[in-house]
Design a protein around this motif. Sequence first.
Motif, PDB file in Angstrom:
ATOM      1  N   MET A   1     -41.607  11.189  23.215  1.00  0.00           N
ATOM      2  CA  MET A   1     -42.919  11.236  23.876  1.00  0.00           C
ATOM      3  C   MET A   1     -44.035  10.795  22.923  1.00  0.00           C
ATOM      4  SD  MET A   1     -44.402  11.881  26.776  1.00  0.00           S
ATOM      5  CE  MET A   1     -43.295  12.932  27.685  1.00  0.00           C
ATOM      6  N   ASP A   2     -43.965  11.285  21.665  1.00  0.00           N
ATOM      7  CA  ASP A   2     -44.986  10.912  20.695  1.00  0.00           C
ATOM      8  C   ASP A   2     -44.973   9.413  20.429  1.00  0.00           C
ATOM      9  OD1 ASP A   2     -45.780  13.528  20.485  1.00  0.00           O
ATOM     10  OD2 ASP A   2     -44.557  13.960  18.710  1.00  0.00           O
ATOM     11  N   ILE A   3     -43.757   8.834  20.367  1.00  0.00           N
ATOM     12  CA  ILE A   3     -43.645   7.392  20.137  1.00  0.00           C
ATOM     13  C   ILE A   3     -44.276   6.620  21.298  1.00  0.00           C
ATOM     14  CG2 ILE A   3     -42.029   5.470  19.891  1.00  0.00           C
ATOM     15  CD1 ILE A   3     -40.117   7.360  18.503  1.00  0.00           C
ATOM     16  N   LEU A   4     -44.094   7.117  22.498  1.00  0.00           N
ATOM     17  CA  LEU A   4     -44.679   6.464  23.675  1.00  0.00           C
ATOM     18  C   LEU A   4     -46.196   6.478  23.601  1.00  0.00           C
ATOM     19  CD1 LEU A   4     -44.247   5.110  26.389  1.00  0.00           C
ATOM     20  CD2 LEU A   4     -44.160   7.385  27.443  1.00  0.00           C
ATOM     21  N   TYR A   5     -46.776   7.615  23.153  1.00  0.00           N
ATOM     22  CA  TYR A   5     -48.224   7.703  22.998  1.00  0.00           C
ATOM     23  C   TYR A   5     -48.718   6.707  21.958  1.00  0.00           C
ATOM     24  CZ  TYR A   5     -48.446  11.959  25.813  1.00  0.00           C
ATOM     25  OH  TYR A   5     -48.393  12.845  26.842  1.00  0.00           O
ATOM     26  N   VAL A   6     -47.969   6.561  20.875  1.00  0.00           N
ATOM     27  CA  VAL A   6     -48.348   5.612  19.821  1.00  0.00           C
ATOM     28  C   VAL A   6     -48.337   4.188  20.358  1.00  0.00           C
ATOM     29  CG1 VAL A   6     -47.665   4.621  17.600  1.00  0.00           C
ATOM     30  CG2 VAL A   6     -47.582   7.086  17.934  1.00  0.00           C
ATOM     31  N   ILE A   7     -47.307   3.861  21.131  1.00  0.00           N
ATOM     32  CA  ILE A   7     -47.192   2.515  21.703  1.00  0.00           C
ATOM     33  C   ILE A   7     -48.334   2.238  22.674  1.00  0.00           C
ATOM     34  CG2 ILE A   7     -45.786   1.023  23.168  1.00  0.00           C
ATOM     35  CD1 ILE A   7     -43.312   2.392  22.008  1.00  0.00           C
ATOM     36  N   ALA A  40     -52.700   6.406  32.339  1.00  0.00           N
ATOM     37  CA  ALA A  40     -51.379   6.363  31.701  1.00  0.00           C
ATOM     38  C   ALA A  40     -50.941   7.756  31.267  1.00  0.00           C
ATOM     39  CB  ALA A  40     -51.418   5.412  30.507  1.00  0.00           C
ATOM     40  N   ALA A  41     -51.891   8.528  30.717  1.00  0.00           N
ATOM     41  CA  ALA A  41     -51.566   9.893  30.301  1.00  0.00           C
ATOM     42  C   ALA A  41     -51.176  10.752  31.499  1.00  0.00           C
ATOM     43  CB  ALA A  41     -52.765  10.508  29.579  1.00  0.00           C
TER      44      ALA A  41
END
Length: 254
Positions: A1-7, A40-41
């Motif tokens: 999930m964190d990686i998705l937020y970074v992307i 998106a969030a």
Amino acid sequence: MDILYVILTALLVVAAVTMILKKVDTRLTFLFLGVIGLAAATIVTGQSVLGDSTTGNVWLDIFDVIRAKFVSTISGTGIRLMMIGGYVMLMNHTKAADVLALGASKLLKPIKNPYIVLALVYMIGAVLKIFITSQIALGLLFMATMFPILTRMGVSKLSAAAACVAIGGMDLGPNDSTGIFAATEILNCTPMDWFTNYELIIGPVIIVCVGIFMGIWFQYMDKKEFGGLVIPEEAKEDMKISDLGVPAFYGVFP
């Protein structure tokens, strides 16, 4: 999930840079991308961006966030910026800024290199950032007071404006939002402890180094772009404060 937020964040940053380079209005750019980011969030988490304060519809909550942000900004920072901006316009309209620039440039005339003054302006402004936490407010004040002084001494308008704006880049002081976040969320200490035990030690060194670098760099760039000092026509004439048609004490107001 964190990686998705970074992307997603990286994609929004790339989109913002692209739109700004294409000269799309910056206000509309950030508003549009902000809505996309909130949407998106909402999709990723499946929850309202307002949390428990939802309006009852997750999509309407996106616009309610924008509404609340507008209200808080206008009632807080917005009011202060409008007051400072109005004061700056008043100083220019009454020629008080011109009186200050003319008087100060005569006092600083013994300093043959105006870029020394530019470096000192940055250092003084960086210290004032501790007390005036708003970068925009501080930049406006220095544009009204120090910008005309620097340009009259021969610094190009581009270099003088860049120095005045760059002043706010130093996030120093216990009242600065970045310092508060670093202290409370990362180091688990008070903002004052963060300021006295960390920022106060390395901050002066950074301010002096950056100030010296800016003086050298802008002198190099002005010489490269304009061949040296850029003396305005009005500065070449032996103008007196009385020629401005306003009292000399107006120079105190800015």
